[in-house]
Design a protein around this motif. Structure first.
Motif, PDB file in Angstrom:
ATOM      1  N   MET A  93       0.837  -1.290  -0.176  1.00  0.00           N
ATOM      2  CA  MET A  93       0.086  -0.072  -0.003  1.00  0.00           C
ATOM      3  C   MET A  93       0.994   1.291   0.015  1.00  0.00           C
ATOM      4  O   MET A  93       0.557   2.167  -0.765  1.00  0.00           O
ATOM      5  N   ASP A  94       2.024   1.327   0.550  1.00  0.00           N
ATOM      6  CA  ASP A  94       2.825   2.614   0.723  1.00  0.00           C
ATOM      7  C   ASP A  94       3.280   2.764  -0.767  1.00  0.00           C
ATOM      8  O   ASP A  94       3.324   3.920  -1.360  1.00  0.00           O
ATOM      9  N   ALA A  95       3.661   1.653  -1.429  1.00  0.00           N
ATOM     10  CA  ALA A  95       4.205   1.926  -2.813  1.00  0.00           C
ATOM     11  C   ALA A  95       3.088   2.449  -3.725  1.00  0.00           C
ATOM     12  O   ALA A  95       3.290   3.054  -4.511  1.00  0.00           O
ATOM     13  N   LEU A  96       1.823   1.811  -3.476  1.00  0.00           N
ATOM     14  CA  LEU A  96       0.705   2.135  -4.341  1.00  0.00           C
ATOM     15  C   LEU A  96       0.177   3.735  -3.976  1.00  0.00           C
ATOM     16  O   LEU A  96      -0.005   4.366  -4.966  1.00  0.00           O
ATOM     17  N   ARG A  97       0.408   4.240  -2.757  1.00  0.00           N
ATOM     18  CA  ARG A  97       0.072   5.306  -2.444  1.00  0.00           C
ATOM     19  C   ARG A  97       0.893   6.347  -3.196  1.00  0.00           C
ATOM     20  O   ARG A  97       0.803   7.437  -3.571  1.00  0.00           O
ATOM     21  N   ASP A  98       2.340   5.989  -3.276  1.00  0.00           N
ATOM     22  CA  ASP A  98       3.562   6.925  -3.885  1.00  0.00           C
ATOM     23  C   ASP A  98       3.109   6.822  -5.234  1.00  0.00           C
ATOM     24  O   ASP A  98       3.170   8.065  -5.803  1.00  0.00           O
ATOM     25  N   ALA A  99       2.609   5.770  -5.822  1.00  0.00           N
ATOM     26  CA  ALA A  99       2.654   5.719  -7.221  1.00  0.00           C
ATOM     27  C   ALA A  99       1.262   6.771  -7.516  1.00  0.00           C
ATOM     28  O   ALA A  99       1.411   7.277  -8.560  1.00  0.00           O
ATOM     29  N   ALA A 100       0.370   6.486  -6.845  1.00  0.00           N
ATOM     30  CA  ALA A 100      -0.944   7.333  -7.288  1.00  0.00           C
ATOM     31  C   ALA A 100      -0.599   8.801  -6.984  1.00  0.00           C
ATOM     32  O   ALA A 100      -1.208   9.490  -7.694  1.00  0.00           O
TER      33      ALA A 100
END
Length: 121
Positions: A93-100
Motif C-alpha cells: 500500500m505505501d508503494a501504491l500510495r506513492d505511485a498514485a
C-alpha cells in the motif's frame, strides 16, 4: 477519459488518512473501499481503456504512462478480501500510495500544459 474522476480516485488512493476514514466508515455520510476507488479510476474514469488502447501513450508523456502501468500492477498485487484495516496495512500500500500521488501530479501538470492536438512531452 474523465479527468475529474481520475483526480478524485488518485487523491483517495494516495492519502492514507482519507482511506482510513472512507474505508472504515469513519467519515460521516461517505463510504468507499479500495475496490471502489480502483474501479472508479480504471473503469468509470476510463484509464484502463486508455492504457489498453494506446490512447494514453498518444496524449501523455512516457513518465505518466509508465506510472499508470506501475499503479495498475500494484493494484493487482493487493488482496483486498480481508478487512479494510488489512487492506490499509498491506505491504504494497505505501508503494501504491506513492505511485498514485506521483500519477496525480503528472496528470495535473500535463493536463494543465496540454493544448488540443499537441504531442506528448
Amino acid at each position: 477519459m474523465n479527468l475529474e474522476l481520475i483526480h478524485e480516485s488518485l487523491r483517495e488512493l494516495s492519502d492514507e488518512v482519507l482511506q482510513s476514514a472512507l474505508w472504515t466508515g469513519k467519515s460521516d455520510g461517505e463510504q468507499s473501499s479500495f475496490t471502489e476507488a480502483v474501479c472508479v479510476l480504471f473503469n468509470d474514469a476510463g484509464l484502463e481503456k486508455a492504457l489498453d488502447s494506446g490512447n494514453l501513450d498518444k496524449d501523455y508523456s512516457k513518465s505518466l504512462c509508465r506510472r499508470a502501468r506501475q499503479l495498475r500492477a500494484l493494484v493487482n498485487m493487493i488482496d483486498d478480501t480481508g478487512t479494510p484495516e488489512q487492506t490499509l496495512g498491506h505491504a504494497k500500500m505505501d508503494a501504491l500510495r506513492d505511485a498514485a500521488r506521483e500519477l496525480m501530479e503528472l496528470f495535473t501538470t500535463e493536463t494543465r500544459h496540454q493544448t488540443p492536438g499537441s504531442p506528448p512531452a
